[in-house]
Design a protein around this motif. Sequence first.
Motif, PDB file in Angstrom:
ATOM      1  N   UNK A 197      38.760  48.937  45.682  1.00 45.54           N
ATOM      2  CA  UNK A 197      38.972  48.754  44.552  1.00 45.54           C
ATOM      3  C   UNK A 197      40.329  47.433  43.779  1.00 45.54           C
ATOM      4  N   UNK A 198      41.117  47.477  44.543  1.00 48.99           N
ATOM      5  CA  UNK A 198      42.307  46.580  44.102  1.00 48.99           C
ATOM      6  C   UNK A 198      42.047  45.329  45.321  1.00 48.99           C
ATOM      7  N   UNK A 199      42.600  44.533  43.971  1.00 46.94           N
ATOM      8  CA  UNK A 199      42.417  42.877  44.775  1.00 46.94           C
ATOM      9  C   UNK A 199      42.507  42.525  46.635  1.00 46.94           C
ATOM     10  N   UNK A 200      41.563  41.554  46.618  1.00 48.70           N
ATOM     11  CA  UNK A 200      41.751  41.331  48.129  1.00 48.70           C
ATOM     12  C   UNK A 200      43.257  41.067  48.990  1.00 48.70           C
ATOM     13  N   UNK A 201      43.438  41.780  49.798  1.00 45.87           N
ATOM     14  CA  UNK A 201      44.781  42.096  50.526  1.00 45.87           C
ATOM     15  C   UNK A 201      45.254  43.374  50.222  1.00 45.87           C
ATOM     16  N   UNK A 202      45.123  43.555  49.113  1.00 44.41           N
ATOM     17  CA  UNK A 202      46.365  44.246  48.546  1.00 44.41           C
ATOM     18  C   UNK A 202      46.711  45.828  49.140  1.00 44.41           C
ATOM     19  N   UNK A 203      45.371  46.189  49.718  1.00 47.92           N
ATOM     20  CA  UNK A 203      45.173  47.681  50.209  1.00 47.92           C
ATOM     21  C   UNK A 203      45.433  47.416  51.665  1.00 47.92           C
ATOM     22  N   UNK A 220      46.827  37.386  46.127  1.00 46.81           N
ATOM     23  CA  UNK A 220      46.704  35.886  46.234  1.00 46.81           C
ATOM     24  C   UNK A 220      45.489  36.700  44.881  1.00 46.81           C
ATOM     25  N   UNK A 221      45.823  36.768  43.581  1.00 46.59           N
ATOM     26  CA  UNK A 221      44.269  36.870  42.347  1.00 46.59           C
ATOM     27  C   UNK A 221      43.602  35.709  42.175  1.00 46.59           C
ATOM     28  N   UNK A 222      42.692  36.975  42.587  1.00 45.07           N
ATOM     29  CA  UNK A 222      40.533  35.590  41.992  1.00 45.07           C
ATOM     30  C   UNK A 222      40.896  35.090  40.947  1.00 45.07           C
ATOM     31  N   UNK A 223      40.091  33.745  41.484  1.00 45.00           N
ATOM     32  CA  UNK A 223      40.091  32.474  40.294  1.00 45.00           C
ATOM     33  C   UNK A 223      39.806  32.910  39.238  1.00 45.00           C
ATOM     34  N   UNK A 230      47.130  34.523  35.823  1.00 44.86           N
ATOM     35  CA  UNK A 230      47.747  34.750  36.774  1.00 44.86           C
ATOM     36  C   UNK A 230      46.412  33.779  37.585  1.00 44.86           C
ATOM     37  N   UNK A 231      45.028  33.672  37.020  1.00 49.48           N
ATOM     38  CA  UNK A 231      43.980  33.936  38.181  1.00 49.48           C
ATOM     39  C   UNK A 231      44.319  32.383  39.577  1.00 49.48           C
ATOM     40  N   UNK A 232      43.865  33.142  40.238  1.00 45.60           N
ATOM     41  CA  UNK A 232      44.330  32.347  41.484  1.00 45.60           C
ATOM     42  C   UNK A 232      45.565  31.740  41.844  1.00 45.60           C
ATOM     43  N   UNK A 233      45.757  32.402  41.306  1.00 42.93           N
ATOM     44  CA  UNK A 233      48.057  32.178  41.451  1.00 42.93           C
ATOM     45  C   UNK A 233      48.490  33.344  43.521  1.00 42.93           C
ATOM     46  N   UNK A 234      48.992  33.235  43.347  1.00 36.70           N
ATOM     47  CA  UNK A 234      50.066  33.787  44.223  1.00 36.70           C
ATOM     48  C   UNK A 234      50.834  34.655  43.491  1.00 36.70           C
ATOM     49  N   UNK A 235      51.435  36.234  43.969  1.00 34.54           N
ATOM     50  CA  UNK A 235      52.033  36.768  43.469  1.00 34.54           C
ATOM     51  C   UNK A 235      52.811  38.146  44.905  1.00 34.54           C
ATOM     52  N   UNK A 236      54.010  38.641  44.282  1.00 31.81           N
ATOM     53  CA  UNK A 236      54.299  39.243  45.408  1.00 31.81           C
ATOM     54  C   UNK A 236      54.304  41.092  44.409  1.00 31.81           C
ATOM     55  N   UNK A 237      54.152  42.405  44.929  1.00 33.28           N
ATOM     56  CA  UNK A 237      54.671  43.325  44.588  1.00 33.28           C
ATOM     57  C   UNK A 237      55.471  44.455  45.572  1.00 33.28           C
ATOM     58  N   UNK A 514      43.890  45.748  40.147  1.00 32.10           N
ATOM     59  CA  UNK A 514      42.376  46.383  39.602  1.00 32.10           C
ATOM     60  C   UNK A 514      41.352  44.461  39.842  1.00 32.10           C
ATOM     61  N   UNK A 515      40.658  44.682  40.735  1.00 31.57           N
ATOM     62  CA  UNK A 515      39.220  43.688  41.047  1.00 31.57           C
ATOM     63  C   UNK A 515      38.942  44.008  39.671  1.00 31.57           C
ATOM     64  N   UNK A 516      38.664  42.725  39.128  1.00 31.36           N
ATOM     65  CA  UNK A 516      37.437  42.526  37.939  1.00 31.36           C
ATOM     66  C   UNK A 516      36.537  42.534  38.721  1.00 31.36           C
ATOM     67  N   UNK A 517      35.803  43.251  37.541  1.00 34.34           N
ATOM     68  CA  UNK A 517      34.594  44.196  38.457  1.00 34.34           C
ATOM     69  C   UNK A 517      33.424  42.720  37.413  1.00 34.34           C
ATOM     70  N   UNK A 518      32.241  42.771  38.555  1.00 30.84           N
ATOM     71  CA  UNK A 518      31.546  41.895  38.613  1.00 30.84           C
ATOM     72  C   UNK A 518      31.114  41.747  37.106  1.00 30.84           C
TER      73      UNK A 518
END
Length: 554
Positions: A197-203, A220-223, A230-237, A514-518
């Motif tokens: 349910x969260x962006x790839x790699x978070x969980x 890395x946020x999805x494109x 934030x789209x396509x950008x690297x970030x830390x949490x 969260x991952x953007x819904x389709x």
Amino acid sequence: MQTVETLNEGLKRAYTLTIPAKDIESRVDAELARVAPQVRMPGFRPGKVPANLVRKMHGPALMQDALNTSIQESIQALIAEKQLRPAVQPSVALTEGYEPGKDAELKIELEVLPQVPAPAIEGLKLEKLVVPAADEVIDEQLQKFADQTKSWDDTEEGYAAQNGDLVTMDFVGKTMDGVAFDGGTGTDMAVELGSGRLIPGFEDQVVGAKAGEERQIKVTFPEEYQAKELAGQDATFDLTIKSVKTAGEAKVDEDLAKNLGLESLEQLRGLIRGQVESELGNLTRTHMKRKLLDQLAAGHDFEVPPSMVEAEFQQIWAQLEHEATHEPDPKAAMEEMEKERDDYRKIAERRVRLGLLLSEIGQANGVEVTQQEMSRLIAQAAQQYRGEDQQRFIQYIQQEPMAAAQLRAPLYEDKVVDFLFEKAEVTERETTREELEAAIESEDGFATGTHHHDHDNHKPKQKKAASKKKADEAPAEDAATADGEEVKPAKKTAKKKAAEPAAEAEEAEAAAPAKKPAAKKAAKATTQDDGATADVEAKPAKKTAKKSTAKSEG
């Protein structure tokens, strides 16, 4: 009143009406005589104010009212005399230079409904694809209920989180230069690891975390992420793990039913079976209705009012534009739509024609919505309002014929379609859900109408082409019939989810990455609703939220 026809071309009509000044003046005199006894003026006894003073005080307003009334009555007289059936509200203009005391000359333009040829409803043949509600499907739904209502157990100190565990955390999101970004901070977010349910790699990077631990992860946020910065950008949490819980055993038993407020597991099973049967029934009806409308469209061709087509097209286009804004690349989606503008206009024409046809069939065969049914519709619609607003809504519907027609439209069309189902030769065949959905999705099922939509068939399956097909199947939203009866597409009934995830997890996740819904496809536009017309009263049958069902009833 003098009438001169200035245009009679196809479905377009134009007239010049002349209302004699003496007719308008007589109305003013009659109204003056009516109000004079009620006028109060200093120096005069009640009811004794001279007529010339009353005229001086109220003459302009009375003159305007008299003119408006004369115009409306003249239009109604023209419609009755010429036996016109307006497709839309007539355009009325008072010629320039009119002054009180002169004849009033009106320019009236309108489009009329076509004379729909006697509908060919004999010899209709339909295949009814039936899907039984299999026990294994019911069992699967029961297990989903159990899984989604499962309890969470505390873990011992030092326990490392695994996929399937519920982790509650605080988080602060930062860009790669260490600056916290908007919307990236939250507390008490609960997420079930492995849910995706969260962006790839978070969980994945939370696996192994322990209660009380602090850790930093990089993602890395999805494109196509909704926050464009934030789209396509690297970030830390920066994470602070507050608790880790394991899932309790999800059992399908009597306790499950009782926890849901039911008396027994058998009752829960029965409710689920009813829900599944209803959903499958909607799919069956969707397929049948689409095939029915295809046959009607193929067998009938007549001119339709351009204004109704334009209104229907604008409704379709507005919905598609709205849906395009939710696409990953709205600009590209709009460009794709523009390429198919002419196709959508043909779809609008088809829907108008089908709506007029359904309305004609209903009227010719005595299909009607009873007063009892109408009262039930009004009561149901009023439930969306609270307190006194409910009564105001009911009064509005009772006083506004067009509002009542729009409310009645979906049920009216359903009844016309049911009438045609009864007239048709129906063969029943048992099938699977997969086959039924494939039949609804199929390319071949969409090529219908008095003009074959070859563009629907030779283009590859793509998002926009699909949306066009869906629009192609629906009758127009509010086609004006001869008697004002309207047939509008029914509202979609969202597919009921078996259960929602834990509220605490959902609330916390709202602030998380969260991952953007389709994105919804433009296909989901109301334009696809179900098949038939545009200003006639033809409403498409109800759709389930599922993509395949949405395609359909036309």
